[in-house]
Design a protein around this motif. Structure first.
Motif, PDB file in Angstrom:
ATOM      1  N   GLY A 136       0.824  -1.208   0.000  1.00 17.38           N
ATOM      2  CA  GLY A 136       0.000   0.000   0.000  1.00 17.38           C
ATOM      3  C   GLY A 136       0.857   1.256   0.000  1.00 17.38           C
ATOM      4  O   GLY A 136       0.567   2.237  -0.696  1.00 17.38           O
ATOM      5  N   GLN A 137       1.926   1.231   0.790  1.00 18.20           N
ATOM      6  CA  GLN A 137       2.851   2.359   0.788  1.00 18.20           C
ATOM      7  C   GLN A 137       3.516   2.528  -0.585  1.00 18.20           C
ATOM      8  O   GLN A 137       3.613   3.640  -1.111  1.00 18.20           O
ATOM      9  N   ALA A 138       3.965   1.416  -1.162  1.00 24.80           N
ATOM     10  CA  ALA A 138       4.714   1.470  -2.416  1.00 24.80           C
ATOM     11  C   ALA A 138       3.853   1.996  -3.561  1.00 24.80           C
ATOM     12  O   ALA A 138       4.283   2.879  -4.329  1.00 24.80           O
ATOM     13  N   TYR A 139       2.636   1.477  -3.695  1.00 24.42           N
ATOM     14  CA  TYR A 139       1.777   1.932  -4.789  1.00 24.42           C
ATOM     15  C   TYR A 139       1.449   3.414  -4.646  1.00 24.42           C
ATOM     16  O   TYR A 139       1.397   4.161  -5.631  1.00 24.42           O
ATOM     17  N   ALA A 140       1.223   3.871  -3.427  1.00 23.96           N
ATOM     18  CA  ALA A 140       0.905   5.290  -3.220  1.00 23.96           C
ATOM     19  C   ALA A 140       2.103   6.182  -3.514  1.00 23.96           C
ATOM     20  O   ALA A 140       1.959   7.244  -4.132  1.00 23.96           O
ATOM     21  N   LEU A 141       3.293   5.775  -3.077  1.00 22.88           N
ATOM     22  CA  LEU A 141       4.482   6.572  -3.339  1.00 22.88           C
ATOM     23  C   LEU A 141       4.757   6.664  -4.838  1.00 22.88           C
ATOM     24  O   LEU A 141       5.149   7.719  -5.345  1.00 22.88           O
ATOM     25  N   ARG A 142       4.538   5.559  -5.559  1.00 20.73           N
ATOM     26  CA  ARG A 142       4.709   5.620  -7.014  1.00 20.73           C
ATOM     27  C   ARG A 142       3.683   6.565  -7.627  1.00 20.73           C
ATOM     28  O   ARG A 142       4.004   7.360  -8.528  1.00 20.73           O
ATOM     29  N   ALA A 143       2.445   6.526  -7.153  1.00 23.11           N
ATOM     30  CA  ALA A 143       1.415   7.438  -7.649  1.00 23.11           C
ATOM     31  C   ALA A 143       1.804   8.887  -7.388  1.00 23.11           C
ATOM     32  O   ALA A 143       1.576   9.773  -8.226  1.00 23.11           O
ATOM     33  N   LEU A 185      -2.737   9.795 -15.989  1.00 27.58           N
ATOM     34  CA  LEU A 185      -3.733   9.995 -14.927  1.00 27.58           C
ATOM     35  C   LEU A 185      -4.366   8.668 -14.526  1.00 27.58           C
ATOM     36  O   LEU A 185      -4.584   8.421 -13.325  1.00 27.58           O
ATOM     37  N   LYS A 186      -4.621   7.801 -15.480  1.00 19.07           N
ATOM     38  CA  LYS A 186      -5.207   6.495 -15.153  1.00 19.07           C
ATOM     39  C   LYS A 186      -4.260   5.663 -14.304  1.00 19.07           C
ATOM     40  O   LYS A 186      -4.685   5.010 -13.343  1.00 19.07           O
ATOM     41  N   VAL A 187      -2.972   5.688 -14.631  1.00 16.86           N
ATOM     42  CA  VAL A 187      -1.988   4.960 -13.825  1.00 16.86           C
ATOM     43  C   VAL A 187      -1.991   5.485 -12.393  1.00 16.86           C
ATOM     44  O   VAL A 187      -1.970   4.708 -11.424  1.00 16.86           O
ATOM     45  N   VAL A 192      -3.240   4.714  -6.677  1.00 13.41           N
ATOM     46  CA  VAL A 192      -3.706   5.209  -5.379  1.00 13.41           C
ATOM     47  C   VAL A 192      -4.910   4.413  -4.897  1.00 13.41           C
ATOM     48  O   VAL A 192      -5.060   4.146  -3.701  1.00 13.41           O
ATOM     49  N   ASN A 193      -5.771   3.986  -5.818  1.00 22.50           N
ATOM     50  CA  ASN A 193      -6.909   3.158  -5.412  1.00 22.50           C
ATOM     51  C   ASN A 193      -6.457   1.785  -4.946  1.00 22.50           C
ATOM     52  O   ASN A 193      -7.001   1.230  -3.982  1.00 22.50           O
ATOM     53  N   GLU A 222      -6.542  14.763  -3.668  1.00 24.38           N
ATOM     54  CA  GLU A 222      -5.854  15.756  -4.488  1.00 24.38           C
ATOM     55  C   GLU A 222      -5.862  15.355  -5.960  1.00 24.38           C
ATOM     56  O   GLU A 222      -6.075  16.195  -6.845  1.00 24.38           O
ATOM     57  N   VAL A 223      -5.630  14.078  -6.248  1.00 26.29           N
ATOM     58  CA  VAL A 223      -5.615  13.592  -7.629  1.00 26.29           C
ATOM     59  C   VAL A 223      -6.982  13.763  -8.278  1.00 26.29           C
ATOM     60  O   VAL A 223      -7.103  14.251  -9.413  1.00 26.29           O
ATOM     61  N   TYR A 224      -8.031  13.364  -7.568  1.00 24.19           N
ATOM     62  CA  TYR A 224      -9.368  13.433  -8.158  1.00 24.19           C
ATOM     63  C   TYR A 224      -9.857  14.873  -8.263  1.00 24.19           C
ATOM     64  O   TYR A 224     -10.620  15.208  -9.186  1.00 24.19           O
ATOM     65  N   LEU A 225      -9.420  15.751  -7.366  1.00 22.40           N
ATOM     66  CA  LEU A 225      -9.738  17.169  -7.500  1.00 22.40           C
ATOM     67  C   LEU A 225      -9.061  17.732  -8.743  1.00 22.40           C
ATOM     68  O   LEU A 225      -9.657  18.508  -9.504  1.00 22.40           O
TER      69      LEU A 225
END
Length: 529
Positions: A136-143, A185-187, A192-193, A222-225
């Motif tokens: 979860g940390q890794a995917y978010a940091l990459r995002a 943006l999709k990536v 993040v999801n 922030e991304v979706y805004l």
């Protein structure tokens, strides 16, 4: 190939070890060059610590990309020193002067995260909950890295696997064109999801220097805004609101005049959601000393009061006590505009907690003539030297996300939906003027007027937090982003039409020379055939 893998892994582990103050026995090259590295939880944890260390090392780049172009920094020298990053501050970017190079240096950290994801998804020795938390940390940091790339360059090459570590070393095979902005943006959304799903119901840790479930929800908001307002995906406003409302248990520091300053002085306080950690003896905020005054041409030349009388002789002599032994050079290479300082009301606690103002005054004439108005940034000035063995360190934490950001994003979403954002803005302003009452409470008006009011609060709240340039690009008056000059407000920095392409950054020739599949950012002149 083993040599490449060794360098990638050993470097990161060494950095991680320094951060965690542990000594690791590094095995021979062939050990790190094989999958045998991923054998126990300690190795995995150390790798994630190294990823966070790399993230910390990018702090000034995050600031550079997110704020320097936002109109808050001056291009005028006021202390007889040369200023840095003027092409960025002056919007003077081109293929020959890109401001930053090599995609801002973010693909190195992304490669490490890609390797981490690939290897940790395969391991069987971790408890499922721990494995999911780390991923979860890794995917978010990459995002987060890709989100910076999207907002900086638009479309960029998408790399989601550690190709080189997997043996793909042919430069021809490694070439990759820029994806579209929609694809990037999709990536980011997918990552993040996935992060939020992997975290599940896990609690955020007390140590707020580590990426957490709350940080992922803030990033999603922030991304979706951004998606809703920049790309007109208006349905994403609801997704952004849901994500931000999922962040609970945080609150503004309030009650005293020092509350705002304490947000940055007190580590892991209630307002912080995620911050980059700096500590004495470990690491300090890079380049911060270049936002202060230069002591060699400061002492005995400046006054605190711009109306000082002749003959008083009350020249300032190092009021911030930075002339002592320091851990980095103190000189003004960057300066915020005095006009930004003047946007604060006198009673606004954020004013003096952010800036120290000082003046050169011609006292030989009456009335007095101010010849130079200047400020030093004091928001992240760190602990007093007396508490750190009489040496000055700049070791305040740097917030990535905090409660004030959550509230003002919710205000922006509410306004975009046609609602009244007053309840969110009131909390920000009440804290700013505490313990006194807000002398000019916000009153909801038109959507455009509210948008400007929200931006005004953000511009005063988040100085040196790397947000203003992105705010200008995202927030709007009518259908135009605030980044464009307008008769309706004074915030724009680009001329619509002739400088529209400058909302994104150019890439240097070396990128498309090494990879002919990559084209220059649209709108910039290029020598590429």
């Amino acid at each position: 190939m083993n040599k490449i893998k060794y360098l990638l892994l050993a470097t990161l582990i060494a950095v991680s070890a320094a951060s965690c103050k542990k000594t690791l026995e590094l095995a021979p090259e062939d050990y790190f060059g094989s999958s045998s590295f991923w054998e126990n939880e300690s190795q995995v944890n150390n790798f994630m610590a190294g990823i966070h260390t790399q993230f910390r090392n990018q702090q000034f780049q995050f600031y550079r990309l997110g704020e320097m172009r936002g109109g808050g920094l001056s291009n005028v020298d006021r202390q007889n020193t040369s200023l840095n990053d003027l092409p960025i501050i002056q919007q003077d970017l081109s293929e020959n002067s890109t401001g930053v190079s090599a995609w801002a240096g973010f693909y190195g950290p992304i490669l490490q995260i890609n390797l981490f994801i690939q290897e940790v998804e395969k391991v069987g020795f971790l408890a499922e909950s721990r494995k999911n938390y780390l991923l979860g940390q890794a995917y978010a940091l990459r995002a987060y890295y890709y989100f910076h790339l999207l907002r900086t360059y638009g479309g960029v090459p998408i790399r989601l696997e550690p190709e080189v570590s997997n043996g793909k070393t042919d430069p021809i095979e490694l070439r990759k064109a820029r994806a579209t902005e929609a694809e990037v943006l999709k990536v980011i959304k997918d990552d993040v999801n996935k992060s939020i799903t992997l975290f599940g119901g896990a609690a955020s840790p007390a140590d707020k220097s580590l990426w957490s479930p709350k940080a992922s929800h803030m990033l999603k908001g922030e991304v979706y805004l951004w998606s809703a307002k920049v790309y007109n995906n208006t349905a994403d406003l609801a997704e952004a609101k849901t994500a931000l409302n999922a962040v609970t248990g945080t609150s503004l520091l309030t009650g005293t005049a020092a509350s705002f300053a304490n947000v940055f002085k007190q580590k892991n306080n209630n307002e912080i959601i995620f911050a980059i950690r700096f500590n004495v003896g470990e690491a300090e905020m890079p380049s911060y000393g270049q936002f202060l005054y230069s002591t060699f041409n400061f002492d005995g030349q400046h006054y605190k009061d711009s109306t000082v009388s002749a003959g008083v002789g009350n020249f300032l002599v190092d009021p911030l006590k930075i002339a002592q032994t320091n851990s980095q050079q103190i000189i003004q290479r960057y300066g915020y505009t005095f006009e930004l300082f003047q946007t604060y009301q006198l009673a606004d606690n954020r004013r003096n907690a952010t800036f120290y103002d000082y003046y050169k005054v011609n006292t030989a004439v009456n009335p007095r003539v101010v010849t130079i108005r200047n400020t030093a940034l004091v928001k992240f000035i760190g602990p007093d030297a007396a508490t750190t063995t009489n040496k000055k360190y700049f070791t305040d934490d740097w917030p990535v996300y905090r409660e004030a950001d959550r509230l003002l994003m919710l205000a922006e979403i509410t306004n975009a939906e046609g609602g009244n954002p007053a309840s969110f803005i009131k909390q920000i302003r009440d804290r700013a003027f505490a313990p006194a009452a807000d002398p000019t409470p916000f009153v909801s008006g038109s959507k455009d007027a509210n948008e400007l009011a929200i931006f005004s609060e953000r511009s005063k709240e988040f100085v040196y937090e790397g947000k203003r340039w992105y705010d200008l690009r995202r927030m709007k008056f009518g259908s135009d982003p605030l980044v464009f000059k307008s008769t309706n407000h004074s915030y724009g920095v680009l001329t619509k039409g002739t400088e529209t392409h400058k909302a994104l950054w150019p890439i240097e020739r070396a990128i498309w020379t090494n990879d002919p599949l990559v084209n220059q950012t649209p709108g910039y002149a290029t020598t590429k055939p």
